[in-house]
Design a protein around this motif. Structure first.
Motif, PDB file in Angstrom:
ATOM      1  N   ASN A   7       0.832  -1.214   0.000  1.00 47.69           N
ATOM      2  CA  ASN A   7       0.000   0.000   0.000  1.00 47.69           C
ATOM      3  C   ASN A   7       0.862   1.257   0.000  1.00 47.69           C
ATOM      4  N   ALA A  56      -8.372   6.702   5.028  1.00 52.30           N
ATOM      5  CA  ALA A  56      -7.801   6.505   3.689  1.00 52.30           C
ATOM      6  C   ALA A  56      -8.542   7.280   2.594  1.00 52.30           C
ATOM      7  N   PRO A  57      -8.547   8.605   2.689  1.00 53.09           N
ATOM      8  CA  PRO A  57      -9.272   9.414   1.703  1.00 53.09           C
ATOM      9  C   PRO A  57      -8.614   9.515   0.329  1.00 53.09           C
ATOM     10  N   GLY A  58      -7.342   9.115   0.220  1.00 46.97           N
ATOM     11  CA  GLY A  58      -6.665   9.265  -1.071  1.00 46.97           C
ATOM     12  C   GLY A  58      -6.582  10.725  -1.460  1.00 46.97           C
ATOM     13  N   TRP A  62     -14.155  11.093  -1.971  1.00 48.70           N
ATOM     14  CA  TRP A  62     -15.397  11.147  -1.168  1.00 48.70           C
ATOM     15  C   TRP A  62     -15.348  12.290  -0.165  1.00 48.70           C
ATOM     16  N   VAL A  76      -7.543  10.465   7.565  1.00 49.32           N
ATOM     17  CA  VAL A  76      -6.274   9.831   7.956  1.00 49.32           C
ATOM     18  C   VAL A  76      -5.832   8.904   6.831  1.00 49.32           C
ATOM     19  N   ASP A  77      -4.620   9.098   6.345  1.00 49.41           N
ATOM     20  CA  ASP A  77      -4.126   8.269   5.234  1.00 49.41           C
ATOM     21  C   ASP A  77      -2.639   7.989   5.443  1.00 49.41           C
ATOM     22  N   ASN A 101      -0.728   8.793   8.755  1.00 53.99           N
ATOM     23  CA  ASN A 101      -0.443   7.783   9.790  1.00 53.99           C
ATOM     24  C   ASN A 101       0.433   6.673   9.223  1.00 53.99           C
ATOM     25  N   GLY A 103      -0.623   3.566   8.774  1.00 55.86           N
ATOM     26  CA  GLY A 103      -1.460   2.513   8.194  1.00 55.86           C
ATOM     27  C   GLY A 103      -2.065   1.578   9.227  1.00 55.86           C
ATOM     28  N   SER A 121     -10.760   1.682  -0.185  1.00 54.42           N
ATOM     29  CA  SER A 121      -9.381   1.737   0.312  1.00 54.42           C
ATOM     30  C   SER A 121      -9.019   0.497   1.111  1.00 54.42           C
ATOM     31  N   VAL A 129      -4.271  -5.195   9.528  1.00 51.34           N
ATOM     32  CA  VAL A 129      -4.639  -3.778   9.546  1.00 51.34           C
ATOM     33  C   VAL A 129      -6.029  -3.620  10.190  1.00 51.34           C
ATOM     34  N   TYR A 133      -7.097  -1.512  13.424  1.00 53.32           N
ATOM     35  CA  TYR A 133      -8.033  -0.381  13.366  1.00 53.32           C
ATOM     36  C   TYR A 133      -9.329  -0.626  14.152  1.00 53.32           C
TER      37      TYR A 133
HETATM   38  C1  LIG Z   1      -7.404   3.096  -4.002  1.00 59.63           C
HETATM   39  S1  LIG Z   1      -6.983   4.510  -3.034  1.00 59.63           S
HETATM   40  C2  LIG Z   1      -8.630   5.097  -2.659  1.00 59.63           C
HETATM   41  C3  LIG Z   1      -8.700   6.441  -2.043  1.00 59.63           C
HETATM   42  C4  LIG Z   1     -10.110   6.955  -1.767  1.00 59.63           C
HETATM   43  N1  LIG Z   1     -10.758   6.207  -0.716  1.00 59.63           N
HETATM   44  C5  LIG Z   1     -10.926   6.890  -3.026  1.00 59.63           C
HETATM   45  O1  LIG Z   1     -11.865   6.084  -3.067  1.00 59.63           O
HETATM   46  O2  LIG Z   1     -10.644   7.629  -3.960  1.00 59.63           O
HETATM   47  C6  LIG Z   1      -6.418   3.761  -1.530  1.00 59.63           C
HETATM   48  C7  LIG Z   1      -6.023   4.743  -0.450  1.00 59.63           C
HETATM   49  O3  LIG Z   1      -5.958   4.052   0.784  1.00 59.63           O
HETATM   50  C8  LIG Z   1      -4.821   4.478   1.513  1.00 59.63           C
HETATM   51  N2  LIG Z   1      -4.506   3.387   2.436  1.00 59.63           N
HETATM   52  C9  LIG Z   1      -4.294   2.086   2.128  1.00 59.63           C
HETATM   53  N3  LIG Z   1      -4.130   1.357   3.230  1.00 59.63           N
HETATM   54  C10 LIG Z   1      -4.243   2.220   4.282  1.00 59.63           C
HETATM   55  C11 LIG Z   1      -4.167   2.062   5.690  1.00 59.63           C
HETATM   56  N4  LIG Z   1      -3.919   0.886   6.248  1.00 59.63           N
HETATM   57  N5  LIG Z   1      -4.341   3.149   6.455  1.00 59.63           N
HETATM   58  C12 LIG Z   1      -4.549   4.374   5.915  1.00 59.63           C
HETATM   59  N6  LIG Z   1      -4.611   4.582   4.576  1.00 59.63           N
HETATM   60  C13 LIG Z   1      -4.474   3.510   3.777  1.00 59.63           C
HETATM   61  C14 LIG Z   1      -3.794   4.749   0.434  1.00 59.63           C
HETATM   62  O4  LIG Z   1      -2.747   5.553   0.866  1.00 59.63           O
HETATM   63  C15 LIG Z   1      -4.665   5.405  -0.646  1.00 59.63           C
HETATM   64  O5  LIG Z   1      -4.782   6.781  -0.408  1.00 59.63           O
END
Ligand SMILES: C[S@@+](CC[C@H](N)C(=O)[O-])C[C@H]1O[C@@H](n2cnc3c(N)ncnc32)[C@H](O)[C@@H]1O
Length: 245
Positions: A7, A56-58, A62, A76-77, A101, A103, A121, A129, A133
């Motif tokens: 990831n 995990a907002p990317g 959203w 938080v991402d 963070n 992850g 995400s 994970v 969480y």
């Molecule tokens: C496919 S992208 C999707 C982002 C957003 N949710 C969207 O739908 O556009 C995956 C996201 O999840 C985050 N991510 C993956 N595993 C994670 C974790 N364990 N904790 C926090 N963020 C995580 C990545 O950094 C990335 O920003």
């Protein structure tokens, strides 16, 4: 197996984020159509609300809808690149903040929320994970709050030969339901979804603290039409895009 290193390597540096994740919404006709046609109908009873934690907002596909639907928002991402992009996109939203963070930990966010949300995400997050969480999410839910978490159900599938969407292979709806219960929560809904394949490789689990006023028995929905919904949403919503001009 998409572990934490996968990831971090995928989302923090090597992914081409030039369209901000819109490419994943194409089958719905864009993120706006996907939000209003697919996600909002599932969530509208809880929106607008006081506070939202998005995991995990990317690039904020959203977040733009969530931030507009609450008085206080935290995203938080694990990707520093994503956090920088969101901080820049939502600079004008004083009630929103973004935290990088590792992850696994929500330690930097020491408060409670009305809604905890994650979509598209944690489908790439393995069981370790979610094990990390889950207690932290439950601790951060208001007594009447709910969490809406999209995760993998790949472990429950019978066909493990192909995994084109990189679903976490160790996670199933059943295992997530167990985690909710072990950490003192209550599953309200589990919606099993097909995502680019015929078997239900994904799941949305909606859960609350055990003292939640929501109805007691968990609802399990087997939705084999999630992707068919996308096509319908695209067909009927797209023509109405002219109204935005
Ligand atoms: C496919 S992208 C999707 C982002 C957003 N949710 C969207 O739908 O556009 C995956 C996201 O999840 C985050 N991510 C993956 N595993 C994670 C974790 N364990 N904790 C926090 N963020 C995580 C990545 O950094 C990335 O920003």
């Amino acid at each position: 197996m998409p572990d934490l290193q996968w990831n971090i390597a995928s989302w923090d540096g090597s992914y081409d984020w030039s369209t901000g994740g819109e490419e994943w919404s194409e089958v719905w006709g864009g993120s706006e159509a996907q939000w209003f046609g697919s996600l909002y109908p599932r969530l509208h009873r809880r929106l607008p609300t006081g506070s939202i934690l998005e995991i995990a907002p990317g690039y904020g596909r959203w977040s733009k809808f969530l931030i507009g639907a609450c008085r206080s928002y935290v995203g938080v991402d694990l990707s520093a690149e994503c956090i920088r992009a969101c901080e820049s996109s939502f600079l004008g939203s004083a009630h929103a903040r973004f935290v990088k963070n590792d992850g696994l930990s929500l330690h930097a966010v020491q408060r409670r929320f009305d809604l905890i949300f994650s979509f598209d995400s944690l489908v790439h997050a393995e069981l370790n994970v979610l094990e990390s969480y889950m207690p932290q999410m439950l601790e951060r839910l208001e007594e009447s709050g709910v969490a809406f978490i999209h995760h993998s159900n790949f472990h429950a599938n019978t066909d493990h030969r192909s995994n084109p969407h990189c679903r976490a292979t160790s996670v199933s709806a059943e295992k997530v339901a167990e985690l909710v219960a072990v950490h003192g929560g209550r599953v309200l809904i589990q919606e099993l979804l097909n995502w680019g394949r015929s078997d239900p490789c994904d799941c949305i689990t909606v859960f609350a603290r055990s003292g939640s006023p929501c109805p007691a028995s968990p609802l399990v929905l087997n939705n084999h039409s999630f992707m068919a919904e996308a096509e319908i949403i695209k067909n009927y919503q797209s023509p109405y895009a002219v109204l935005s001009s």
